[in-house]
Design an enzyme around this catalytic site. Structure first.
Site, PDB file in Angstrom:
ATOM      1  N   PHE A 123       0.845  -1.192   0.000  1.00  0.00           N
ATOM      2  CA  PHE A 123       0.000   0.000   0.000  1.00  0.00           C
ATOM      3  C   PHE A 123       0.877   1.237   0.000  1.00  0.00           C
ATOM      4  CE2 PHE A 123      -2.547   3.246   2.304  1.00  0.00           C
ATOM      5  CZ  PHE A 123      -3.561   3.384   1.366  1.00  0.00           C
ATOM      6  N   LEU A 125       0.984   5.205   0.123  1.00  0.00           N
ATOM      7  CA  LEU A 125       0.362   6.501   0.395  1.00  0.00           C
ATOM      8  C   LEU A 125       1.404   7.564   0.717  1.00  0.00           C
ATOM      9  CD1 LEU A 125      -2.164   8.263   0.976  1.00  0.00           C
ATOM     10  CD2 LEU A 125      -2.091   7.400   3.326  1.00  0.00           C
ATOM     11  N   THR A 126       2.310   7.277   1.647  1.00  0.00           N
ATOM     12  CA  THR A 126       3.275   8.255   2.155  1.00  0.00           C
ATOM     13  C   THR A 126       4.242   8.726   1.074  1.00  0.00           C
ATOM     14  OG1 THR A 126       3.153   7.231   4.338  1.00  0.00           O
ATOM     15  CG2 THR A 126       5.050   8.623   3.903  1.00  0.00           C
ATOM     16  N   GLU A 127       4.616  10.014   1.160  1.00  0.00           N
ATOM     17  CA  GLU A 127       5.554  10.622   0.225  1.00  0.00           C
ATOM     18  C   GLU A 127       6.620  11.403   0.987  1.00  0.00           C
ATOM     19  OE1 GLU A 127       3.448  12.951  -2.648  1.00  0.00           O
ATOM     20  OE2 GLU A 127       2.164  11.286  -3.281  1.00  0.00           O
ATOM     21  N   SER A 132       2.502  12.199   7.856  1.00  0.00           N
ATOM     22  CA  SER A 132       1.270  12.233   8.647  1.00  0.00           C
ATOM     23  C   SER A 132       0.195  13.062   7.966  1.00  0.00           C
ATOM     24  CB  SER A 132       1.563  12.790  10.042  1.00  0.00           C
ATOM     25  OG  SER A 132       2.434  11.932  10.754  1.00  0.00           O
ATOM     26  N   GLY A 342      20.506  -4.212  31.469  1.00  0.00           N
ATOM     27  CA  GLY A 342      21.792  -3.543  31.523  1.00  0.00           C
ATOM     28  C   GLY A 342      22.526  -3.633  30.203  1.00  0.00           C
ATOM     29  N   GLU A 366       1.326   4.251  10.954  1.00  0.00           N
ATOM     30  CA  GLU A 366      -0.121   4.302  11.261  1.00  0.00           C
ATOM     31  C   GLU A 366      -0.493   5.618  11.955  1.00  0.00           C
ATOM     32  OE1 GLU A 366      -2.651   2.487  10.437  1.00  0.00           O
ATOM     33  OE2 GLU A 366      -1.688   0.706   9.615  1.00  0.00           O
ATOM     34  N   THR A 368       1.733   9.264  13.527  1.00  0.00           N
ATOM     35  CA  THR A 368       2.640   9.519  14.646  1.00  0.00           C
ATOM     36  C   THR A 368       1.837   9.746  15.931  1.00  0.00           C
ATOM     37  OG1 THR A 368       2.654  11.912  14.319  1.00  0.00           O
ATOM     38  CG2 THR A 368       4.289  10.629  13.087  1.00  0.00           C
ATOM     39  N   SER A 369       2.519   9.582  17.057  1.00  0.00           N
ATOM     40  CA  SER A 369       1.853   9.824  18.348  1.00  0.00           C
ATOM     41  C   SER A 369       1.316  11.241  18.425  1.00  0.00           C
ATOM     42  CB  SER A 369       2.844   9.579  19.499  1.00  0.00           C
ATOM     43  OG  SER A 369       3.148   8.211  19.619  1.00  0.00           O
TER      44      SER A 369
END
Length: 386
Positions: A123, A125-127, A132, A342, A366, A368-369
């Site tokens: 899928f 979508l992002t560019e 976002s 540790g 999905e 960002t926060s």
């Protein structure tokens, strides 16, 4: 609201967890080193998952699947969040929800082969200039006779390197609206063999083997028959399964946190310093307690979200809340685990460092926060706007 599992649901969860431990966990170190899943391992996992009855388990009954309700599906997704992502992807559990928009010849060409595991999708979508802010995408599909010419660049596209075709969102025009010009988005089905379509790898430090890519489109020509859904309805088509994806991601985060916690408990309960186990020191014990509470709350949020989807009550706010909390939660759990282990927590011989790195991406993809926080705040405060 009863979140208890039936005998059948529990049997599915237990058998799936055993399968992951037996067939997926042993290959994690190799995939981490190679950054891909060898073909023979991929085929073996696919065959064994089919023999175990997990083939197409996320599909609705009308397409040959088990028709799982959301509660059961998210319990399964929780378990599948525990192993390395590229290995769990080898199991053909179903297809990207948006593919059910296929119609006519698209069903035989894309949907059914994807259901059978013969063709894999990605899928896009992002560019580079639109992460976002999905509505900021500029990849353009221009009308040309009875078809389209597509130009643009997509970035951070998961699994396009191993996909056979790409579901791509492009700007197909501009509409005049009361609020001014507004882009019109359309989803297209693009075979990777199309002239002008090129996929290039991006080298990431996280989810090695489930790799991000760049997708370049240079005068890629497609007919109207490659439109998925309706022209101009690309976002509406994608949004119909967006909530499902966000809750599934949250379930994965809970599962991964549970696996990290199991290893951390054992370490804190057996590792000794100054004559006693490190878990007996408050500095470690409090971290263990916080991890337990974090995981419990995340699990309950996923269960509630699945219940809402089953009952048609899911909305944008609830989807963002569960996504935001669980993605932040798994990183807190992983970070506490590194601190408790540790120096050994950062050694490549131990998987904790991999869990820590992989947990970081959950707060970005999905949505960002920060985007989820913004959506939640806007929805809550909307009634008070003048």
């Amino acid at each position: 609201m009863d979140f208890g599992l039936s005998f059948e649901q529990q049997a599915l969860v237990d058998s799936l967890e055993e399968f992951c431990k037996r067939e997926l966990y042993p290959h994690e170190s190799l995939v981490e080193e190679l950054r891909y899943v060898p073909a023979e391992i991929k085929q073996e996992i696919r065959r064994k998952s089919r023999d175990a009855g997990f083939e197409g388990m996320n599909l609705p009954e009308e397409w040959g699947g088990a028709g799982l309700d959301k509660q059961t599906k998210m319990e399964a997704e929780r378990v599948l969040g525990k192993p390395s992502s590229p290995l769990s992807q080898c199991m053909n559990r179903g297809v990207t929800g948006i593919l059910f928009k296929c119609k006519g010849e698209q069903i035989e060409e894309y949907l059914l082969p994807a259901i059978r595991g013969e063709r894999k999708d990605a899928f896009a979508l992002t560019e580079p200039g639109a992460g976002s802010d999905a509505r900021g995408i500029v990849t353009k599909a221009e009308r040309n006779g009875n078809g389209w010419v597509i130009n643009g660049v997509k970035q951070f596209i998961s699994a396009a390197d191993i996909a056979d075709f790409i579901i791509l969102i492009a700007v197909s025009g501009v509409d005049d609206t009361p609020k001014g010009p507004r882009k019109r988005f359309t989803a297209f089905l693009l075979d990777k063999s199309l002239p002008g379509l090129r996929v290039e790898p991006m080298k990431s430090i996280v989810t090695r083997g489930y790799n991000p890519t760049m997708v370049y489109l240079d005068n890629v020509r497609v007919p109207d028959s490659k439109i998925l859904g309706e022209e101009g309805q690309g976002f509406n088509t994608a949004n119909e399964w967006l909530y499902d994806g966000r809750v599934a991601l949250s379930a994965h985060c809970v599962g991964r946190a549970e696996r990290i916690f199991d290893m951390t408990k054992e370490w804190a309960g057996s590792r000794k310093a100054f004559g006693k186990t490190i878990g007996e020191f408050q500095g470690v014990g409090f971290k263990v307690a916080n991890m337990a509470v974090d995981i419990k709350l995340g699990d309950l949020m996923v269960k509630e979200a699945a219940w809402k989807m089953d009952n048609g009550l899911m909305d944008r706010t609830a989807a963002s809340m569960v996504n935001y909390y669980c993605s932040e939660m798994v990183f807190r759990v992983a970070d506490n685990a590194v601190q408790i282990f540790g120096g050994m927590g950062l050694m490549e011989d131990f998987p904790i460092q991999r869990f820590w790195r992989d947990a970081r991406i959950e707060r970005i993809w999905e949505g960002t926060s920060e985007i989820h926080q913004d959506l939640i705040a806007k929805d809550i405060l909307r009634p008070y706007r003048q």
